[in-house]
Motif scaffolding. Sequence first.
Motif, mmCIF file in Angstrom:
data_model
loop_
_atom_site.group_PDB
_atom_site.id
_atom_site.type_symbol
_atom_site.label_atom_id
_atom_site.label_comp_id
_atom_site.label_asym_id
_atom_site.label_seq_id
_atom_site.Cartn_x
_atom_site.Cartn_y
_atom_site.Cartn_z
ATOM 1 N N UNK A 82 0.838 -1.204 0.000
ATOM 2 C CA UNK A 82 0.000 0.000 0.000
ATOM 3 C C UNK A 82 0.869 1.249 0.000
ATOM 4 N N UNK A 83 1.992 1.197 0.681
ATOM 5 C CA UNK A 83 2.941 2.317 0.651
ATOM 6 C C UNK A 83 3.391 2.576 -0.785
ATOM 7 N N UNK A 84 3.769 1.523 -1.493
ATOM 8 C CA UNK A 84 4.263 1.657 -2.868
ATOM 9 C C UNK A 84 3.147 2.053 -3.831
ATOM 10 N N UNK A 85 1.998 1.402 -3.723
ATOM 11 C CA UNK A 85 0.902 1.685 -4.658
ATOM 12 C C UNK A 85 0.369 3.098 -4.493
ATOM 13 N N UNK A 86 0.349 3.599 -3.271
ATOM 14 C CA UNK A 86 -0.130 4.969 -3.041
ATOM 15 C C UNK A 86 0.783 5.986 -3.726
ATOM 16 N N UNK A 87 2.089 5.735 -3.653
ATOM 17 C CA UNK A 87 3.028 6.644 -4.305
ATOM 18 C C UNK A 87 2.898 6.586 -5.820
ATOM 19 N N UNK A 88 2.548 5.403 -6.325
ATOM 20 C CA UNK A 88 2.457 5.216 -7.773
ATOM 21 C C UNK A 88 1.136 5.724 -8.338
ATOM 22 N N UNK A 89 0.025 5.495 -7.626
ATOM 23 C CA UNK A 89 -1.298 5.735 -8.187
ATOM 24 C C UNK A 89 -1.965 7.021 -7.716
ATOM 25 N N UNK A 90 -1.492 7.598 -6.625
ATOM 26 C CA UNK A 90 -2.207 8.726 -6.021
ATOM 27 C C UNK A 90 -1.410 10.027 -6.123
ATOM 28 N N UNK A 91 -2.136 11.124 -6.239
ATOM 29 C CA UNK A 91 -1.489 12.433 -6.251
ATOM 30 C C UNK A 91 -0.996 12.819 -4.860
ATOM 31 N N UNK A 92 -1.719 12.371 -3.836
ATOM 32 C CA UNK A 92 -1.339 12.668 -2.451
ATOM 33 C C UNK A 92 -1.159 11.355 -1.696
ATOM 34 N N UNK A 93 -0.094 11.273 -0.913
ATOM 35 C CA UNK A 93 0.174 10.066 -0.142
ATOM 36 C C UNK A 93 0.957 10.425 1.104
ATOM 37 N N UNK A 94 1.075 9.482 2.024
ATOM 38 C CA UNK A 94 1.757 9.730 3.295
ATOM 39 C C UNK A 94 3.260 9.492 3.157
ATOM 40 N N UNK A 95 3.996 9.947 4.148
ATOM 41 C CA UNK A 95 5.435 9.678 4.194
ATOM 42 C C UNK A 95 5.657 8.273 4.737
ATOM 43 N N UNK A 96 6.846 7.741 4.517
ATOM 44 C CA UNK A 96 7.155 6.406 5.023
ATOM 45 C C UNK A 96 7.080 6.327 6.540
ATOM 46 N N UNK A 97 7.368 7.423 7.207
ATOM 47 C CA UNK A 97 7.286 7.406 8.671
ATOM 48 C C UNK A 97 5.845 7.186 9.132
ATOM 49 N N UNK A 98 4.893 7.733 8.378
ATOM 50 C CA UNK A 98 3.477 7.527 8.711
ATOM 51 C C UNK A 98 3.071 6.084 8.426
ATOM 52 N N UNK A 99 3.422 5.592 7.227
ATOM 53 C CA UNK A 99 3.077 4.210 6.903
ATOM 54 C C UNK A 99 3.699 3.241 7.904
ATOM 55 N N UNK A 100 4.942 3.514 8.322
ATOM 56 C CA UNK A 100 5.613 2.637 9.281
ATOM 57 C C UNK A 100 4.903 2.647 10.626
ATOM 58 N N UNK A 101 4.513 3.829 11.075
ATOM 59 C CA UNK A 101 3.824 3.935 12.368
ATOM 60 C C UNK A 101 2.481 3.230 12.322
ATOM 61 N N UNK A 102 1.743 3.430 11.237
ATOM 62 C CA UNK A 102 0.446 2.780 11.083
ATOM 63 C C UNK A 102 0.618 1.265 10.984
ATOM 64 N N UNK A 103 1.679 0.837 10.264
ATOM 65 C CA UNK A 103 1.918 -0.590 10.084
ATOM 66 C C UNK A 103 2.557 -1.277 11.269
#
Length: 276
Positions: free
Chosen positions: A109-130
């Motif tokens: 989801x981290x990778x797909x969001x960066x690829x498919x979306x105009x807005x996405x979270x930073x890796x620090x956010x994805x890591x904390x959520x994950x």
Amino acid sequence: MESPERVELPAAFEDADVDVLVQLIADMMERVMAHNDQIPLSPESLTRFHSRTAPGISILDYLRRIVRFTKAERACLLITLHYIDQISARMPAFVLSSLTCHRFVIAAICVSSKCLCDAFCSNSVYAKVGGIPVAELNVLEREFLRIIDWNLTCTGEVLQEYYVNLVRQFSKGGYVISDAQSYSSLSSDSDMDTEFSPTSSPAPTPQPVMQTLHPHSSGNVPSTSRREPSTFLIDTATLAPEAPQPPTLEQNMAFAALQQEHAQELESESDMDTAR
């Protein structure tokens, strides 16, 4: 006893309620994991996505947590299934199980969001959520991109096909797609039964549920007419279960060696970040 009320879902996955989509995806993942967890773990099958023990949160609650805090879009959720099929084809050692699913999902989801979306979270956010360190997510992201060879997109028709089949195979029932005739080419029972029925195997242990739907060739997405059996377009209820076996000493030693190597990489990356 009365049958449960059937809930009509939109014909297109883009219009489906996000939580319903999460339920459908989690339901299929849980069935695949239940089968694959019964396959004895071997040292050569260990990957970066393996954790030592299964996380204490279900994949349904994990996906809901990700959606709640990152606002992951529908396409990003569905394409995770496509990534699993693609990586399973490229890396036969990878198996979706209770030890790999959560870490794979947050990386996907981290990778797909960066690829498919105009807005996405930073890796620090994805890591904390994950629930993993950001340095570890960075390692998983690089490994993910390496294995999939940066083939991060697919057609809307492919995602629609996953959606139609997730609804059809939902274990709890109760969902039906409205205006199904509009997608008859995707949801024809005769078509799916012919192309996506699992084959039986005489092997004494269950075989991993991990085939590819649309293998890439030279970076191009092939026509759906060339599709092959897929992890998520078969009925996992037809797969014969077998009693799980505990890991051997050799497997534990191999896992410990992998974890030590991983820890050294994280420590090295942390030192580099400090130096910057």
